[in-house]
Design a protein around this motif. Structure first.
Motif, PDB file in Angstrom:
ATOM      1  N   ALA A  94       0.826  -1.211   0.000  1.00 30.20           N
ATOM      2  CA  ALA A  94       0.000   0.000   0.000  1.00 30.20           C
ATOM      3  C   ALA A  94       0.857   1.257   0.000  1.00 30.20           C
ATOM      4  O   ALA A  94       0.581   2.220  -0.717  1.00 30.20           O
ATOM      5  CB  ALA A  94      -0.925  -0.016   1.214  1.00 30.20           C
ATOM      6  N   MET A  95       1.942   1.258   0.781  1.00 32.12           N
ATOM      7  CA  MET A  95       2.803   2.426   0.875  1.00 32.12           C
ATOM      8  C   MET A  95       3.590   2.655  -0.408  1.00 32.12           C
ATOM      9  O   MET A  95       3.771   3.792  -0.834  1.00 32.12           O
ATOM     10  CB  MET A  95       3.756   2.278   2.055  1.00 32.12           C
ATOM     11  N   GLU A  96       4.059   1.572  -1.025  1.00 32.23           N
ATOM     12  CA  GLU A  96       4.928   1.707  -2.187  1.00 32.23           C
ATOM     13  C   GLU A  96       4.150   1.788  -3.494  1.00 32.23           C
ATOM     14  O   GLU A  96       4.459   2.599  -4.371  1.00 32.23           O
ATOM     15  CB  GLU A  96       5.900   0.525  -2.243  1.00 32.23           C
ATOM     16  N   GLU A  97       3.122   0.947  -3.647  1.00 37.03           N
ATOM     17  CA  GLU A  97       2.399   0.850  -4.919  1.00 37.03           C
ATOM     18  C   GLU A  97       1.068   1.580  -4.925  1.00 37.03           C
ATOM     19  O   GLU A  97       0.423   1.686  -5.965  1.00 37.03           O
ATOM     20  CB  GLU A  97       2.162  -0.627  -5.275  1.00 37.03           C
ATOM     21  N   ARG A  98       0.629   2.055  -3.758  1.00 40.74           N
ATOM     22  CA  ARG A  98      -0.673   2.730  -3.654  1.00 40.74           C
ATOM     23  C   ARG A  98      -1.810   1.827  -4.131  1.00 40.74           C
ATOM     24  O   ARG A  98      -2.747   2.254  -4.809  1.00 40.74           O
ATOM     25  CB  ARG A  98      -0.693   4.022  -4.469  1.00 40.74           C
ATOM     26  N   GLN A  99      -1.729   0.550  -3.781  1.00 48.97           N
ATOM     27  CA  GLN A  99      -2.769  -0.398  -4.135  1.00 48.97           C
ATOM     28  C   GLN A  99      -2.753  -1.553  -3.142  1.00 48.97           C
ATOM     29  O   GLN A  99      -1.798  -1.742  -2.398  1.00 48.97           O
ATOM     30  CB  GLN A  99      -2.571  -0.941  -5.551  1.00 48.97           C
ATOM     31  N   VAL A 100      -3.858  -2.307  -3.136  1.00 53.32           N
ATOM     32  CA  VAL A 100      -3.973  -3.499  -2.304  1.00 53.32           C
ATOM     33  C   VAL A 100      -4.372  -4.652  -3.199  1.00 53.32           C
ATOM     34  O   VAL A 100      -5.314  -4.533  -3.992  1.00 53.32           O
ATOM     35  CB  VAL A 100      -5.031  -3.298  -1.188  1.00 53.32           C
ATOM     36  N   SER A 101      -3.661  -5.776  -3.095  1.00 55.80           N
ATOM     37  CA  SER A 101      -3.960  -6.959  -3.905  1.00 55.80           C
ATOM     38  C   SER A 101      -4.588  -8.030  -3.024  1.00 55.80           C
ATOM     39  O   SER A 101      -3.979  -8.479  -2.046  1.00 55.80           O
ATOM     40  CB  SER A 101      -2.685  -7.513  -4.561  1.00 55.80           C
ATOM     41  N   VAL A 102      -5.808  -8.425  -3.363  1.00 54.18           N
ATOM     42  CA  VAL A 102      -6.536  -9.471  -2.644  1.00 54.18           C
ATOM     43  C   VAL A 102      -7.210 -10.367  -3.657  1.00 54.18           C
ATOM     44  O   VAL A 102      -7.865  -9.878  -4.588  1.00 54.18           O
ATOM     45  CB  VAL A 102      -7.591  -8.874  -1.679  1.00 54.18           C
TER      46      VAL A 102
END
Length: 367
Positions: A173-181
């Motif tokens: 979240a901090m590095e890519e500005r996304q969440v993978s689920v």
């Protein structure tokens, strides 16, 4: 005393001597260089630049609004603004009760941004932060329920109290500005920054952040205890009915938004940096790798962070170019968490800021 110990002690003594002669190296922290909104902002050139730039005026107005709720933390507020301008994350360090949560809430209110707070505990799971799949009995399907990370400013309170597995859930979240689920990537709102807090005096039962995660934070800001006059002002406000849970009653109003913040980011991107300044930044960073008291120096990511924050600081100060003083002002908050002291240096009582101050005093400044 060993040669190493003598070198460490000499560095410590030199740093203290340099700080006694000049506060420029620590200017961002104590305001000696003139934080935006402080004494330097009263200069005619800065006032003229602010009047001609609505985005800068809006950001400085944010500092004024936050000051209605938070007393004596001007440098920290400026640091948070710099982080927002650069799209970076902040590590806030201070003892309990110095208004870390209040600062983030007041800042988000003044900027019309969404904020969520997560109390990090030993039993917190990664899904409690990022979100997880939840079974819907009505549709007989799994749906994604967003976690608190889906916000503009996430306050990760006492981040070092949760195990590494949960700490690591923030890395993407901090590095890519996304969440993978479940194989799907879900973008986070923009802007998005993490403001994580640490207690500097209580380490029992904590999980220190690894170097890889510390390097993801743009700045490490120290929130000191207020001075006597500032603490009297805090108590006076509470005696007159100030409620930290009701910022609107305290007079904090939205004075800027996402559009103004984006305009400010565009303006910061236009701040020029001379080749000599680029060389100075690299020289400072490379000196940390050669310092005998450090077992870990600053990476190239730290050099780019120092560049970006110096540009934001220069723009907030009313200039469209970076000076060596801008680099000095941001060196401590930008680099102090990216280096590691050798054990023998710690035993000699040498601090990270001591060594960084010595480095800033020894690296030649471009003219």
């Amino acid at each position: 005393m060993s040669n190493q110990a003598q070198s460490n002690q000499a560095q410590s003594n030199q740093a203290r001597s340099n700080q006694a002669q000049s506060n420029q190296a620590d200017g961002f922290t104590d305001g000696a260089y003139g934080y935006p909104g402080g004494p330097a902002s009263q200069e005619p050139a800065v006032q003229a630049a602010t009047r001609s730039d609505p985005a800068r005026k809006a950001l400085l107005d944010v500092r004024h609004e936050v000051g209605k709720a938070v007393v004596g933390q001007d440098a920290t507020v400026t640091g948070m603004l710099i982080a927002l301008l650069c799209g970076g994350h902040v590590l806030l360090e201070g003892v309990p009760g110095v208004a870390k949560t209040l600062l983030v809430r007041a800042l988000s209110t003044a900027l019309s941004l969404d904020t969520k707070r997560v109390q990090f505990t030993p039993d917190l799971m990664p899904g409690d932060v990022t979100g997880s799949l939840v079974y819907d009995s009505h549709t007989s399907e799994f749906t994604f329920r967003e976690g608190p990370v889906f916000t503009n400013i996430m306050l990760a309170d006492e981040i070092n109290r949760t195990p590494p597995k949960t700490q690591a859930s923030l890395l993407e979240a901090m590095e890519e500005r996304q969440v993978s689920v479940d194989g799907l990537s879900r973008p986070l709102p923009s802007p998005f920054i993490v403001a994580a807090t640490q207690n500097p005096v209580e380490y029992e039962g904590t999980y220190p952040l690894p170097e890889a995660q510390l390097d993801r934070f743009l700045l490490k800001l120290s929130m000191p205890l207020p001075g006597r006059a500032e603490e009297i002002e805090v108590v006076r406000r509470h005696s007159e009915g100030f409620d930290p849970r009701n910022l609107l009653a305290a007079g904090v109003r939205p004075v800027a938004g996402v559009a103004e913040l984006q305009n400010a980011r565009d303006a910061v991107a236009g701040v020029t940096v001379a080749p000599e300044i680029l060389g100075y930044i690299v020289d400072v960073v490379r000196a940390t790798r050669a310092a005998p008291s450090f077992q870990l120096g600053v990476s190239p990511r730290g050099a780019t962070a120092l560049l970006n924050t110096s540009r934001a600081w220069a723009w907030l100060s009313g200039r469209n170019f970076v000076t060596p003083d801008d680099v000095k002002a941001l060196s401590l908050p930008c680099l102090r968490h990216r280096v590691g002291l050798r054990p023998e240096a710690q035993m000699d009582g040498v601090s990270v800021d001591d060594v960084l101050g010595s480095i800033l005093a020894s690296v030649p400044v471009p003219r």
